[in-house]
Design a protein around this motif. Structure first.
Motif, PDB file in Angstrom:
ATOM      1  N   LEU A  38       0.759  -1.136   0.018  1.00 10.54           N
ATOM      2  CA  LEU A  38      -0.134  -0.561   0.481  1.00 10.54           C
ATOM      3  C   LEU A  38       0.934   1.085  -0.213  1.00 10.54           C
ATOM      4  N   VAL A  39       0.483   2.053  -0.723  1.00 12.78           N
ATOM      5  CA  VAL A  39       1.372   3.133  -0.893  1.00 12.78           C
ATOM      6  C   VAL A  39       0.215   4.864  -0.887  1.00 12.78           C
ATOM      7  N   ALA A  40       0.943   5.161   0.387  1.00 12.96           N
ATOM      8  CA  ALA A  40       0.668   6.595   0.089  1.00 12.96           C
ATOM      9  C   ALA A  40       1.326   7.697   1.006  1.00 12.96           C
ATOM     10  N   ARG A  41       0.851   9.001   1.611  1.00 11.37           N
ATOM     11  CA  ARG A  41       1.747   9.884   2.278  1.00 11.37           C
ATOM     12  C   ARG A  41       1.111   9.254   3.623  1.00 11.37           C
ATOM     13  N   VAL A  59      -3.849 -11.846   4.268  1.00 13.77           N
ATOM     14  CA  VAL A  59      -2.830 -11.815   3.157  1.00 13.77           C
ATOM     15  C   VAL A  59      -1.920 -10.656   4.117  1.00 13.77           C
ATOM     16  N   THR A  60      -0.599 -11.355   3.919  1.00 14.83           N
ATOM     17  CA  THR A  60       0.648 -10.207   3.819  1.00 14.83           C
ATOM     18  C   THR A  60       0.343  -8.554   3.291  1.00 14.83           C
ATOM     19  N   VAL A  61       0.387  -7.543   4.105  1.00 16.46           N
ATOM     20  CA  VAL A  61       0.525  -6.471   3.511  1.00 16.46           C
ATOM     21  C   VAL A  61       1.641  -5.375   4.114  1.00 16.46           C
ATOM     22  N   GLU A  62       2.067  -4.594   3.405  1.00 18.28           N
ATOM     23  CA  GLU A  62       3.173  -4.000   3.386  1.00 18.28           C
ATOM     24  C   GLU A  62       3.314  -2.400   3.220  1.00 18.28           C
ATOM     25  N   VAL A  63       3.446  -1.192   4.080  1.00 13.01           N
ATOM     26  CA  VAL A  63       3.012  -0.374   4.030  1.00 13.01           C
ATOM     27  C   VAL A  63       3.848   1.129   3.540  1.00 13.01           C
TER      28      VAL A  63
END
Length: 267
Positions: A38-41, A59-63
């Motif tokens: 996941l990409v955002a400010r 699920v695996t979730v990277e930030v």
């Protein structure tokens, strides 16, 4: 061939995942079993979303808390993605401004181009070679019906989305037959829920409720279209009307009408 199935090593990337369509794309992809980046400010929002998706779907979730209008940050992110197994890229992040360019903040207009155009281009260039080499991958481009026509008082946004629209459909032609799906989402007004009278923006007040589309529904429609390798998905009555107007109506007639509406959005 459908888009890649979820795997332990692959990741689906969603930019602009902290709200709206991006957040709903993340939820829909996680529900389909995909591990995510996941990409955002807004890192705090992304961390909350990551915890929610891991808890609900396992699920695996990277930030990645990144400002995609900063070229150096995009360069670092693109380098990372080039070395990862990215199965799906959702280029969703974007901003818009309303009003005459001469009256708008020049730095913010430049940031809009860097985010809406340069980041989309750079991240696509980072993941496309690996997708072609694997003969498998999916790229969802979030363009806009605004990119189909000149729009005074929305000039920078319309121009950036014209790039996204054209880049998406041109890229699709290049990878046809190579196992990579490219789909353009060209939405009209989208929101998560109907705001209260106190929370309603000028856009909410000017666009009737029946013309709005649910961001969750748009996300599902988009992923289904990507899975079937459709060229373009245009949800909603208003977006379809704008697509027709942009494609078939004389620009000298359409531009002043649409521009007058967008000037009101600028207050």
């Amino acid at each position: 061939m459908p888009v890649p199935s979820p795997s332990a090593t692959s990741r689906a990337v969603i930019t602009g995942a902290s709200s709206g369509i991006g957040m709903e794309l993340a939820r829909a992809l996680a529900a389909r079993g995909h591990s995510l980046i996941l990409v955002a400010r807004r890192g705090d929002v992304l961390e909350e979303l990551a915890a929610e998706l891991h808890r609900q779907h396992g699920v695996t979730v990277e930030v990645r808390a990144v400002d995609l209008s900063e070229p150096t940050s995009v360069e670092v992110l693109a380098a990372e993605f080039a070395g990862r197994e990215i199965s799906i890229l959702c280029n969703n992040a974007g901003i818009a401004t309303f009003g005459p360019v001469s009256e708008l903040d020049a730095d913010y207009e430049r940031a809009q181009v860097l985010l809406n155009v340069n980041a989309v281009h750079d991240l696509t260039l980072a993941v496309l070679p690996q997708m072609v080499a694997r003969r498998s991958g999916g790229i969802l481009m979030v363009g806009s019906t605004a990119g189909n026509m000149p729009i005074p008082n929305n000039a920078t946004y319309a121009a950036t989305k014209a790039f996204v629209n054209t880049f998406s459909e041109s890229l699709r032609g290049e990878v046809s037959g190579q196992g990579v799906h490219v789909t353009l989402l060209a939405p009209g007004p989208v929101r998560t829920q109907t705001p209260s009278a106190d929370e309603a923006s000028i856009v909410d007040k000017m666009v009737p409720d029946f013309l709005w589309h649910s961001s969750a529904k748009v996300a599902e429609m988009s992923l289904d279209a990507l899975s079937h390798n459709k060229m373009r998905v245009v949800p909603g009555t208003l977006s379809k009307a704008m697509s027709v107007a942009g494609g078939y109506s004389p620009r000298a007639v359409v531009a002043p009408i649409v521009g007058g509406f967008y000037r009101k959005l600028g207050g």
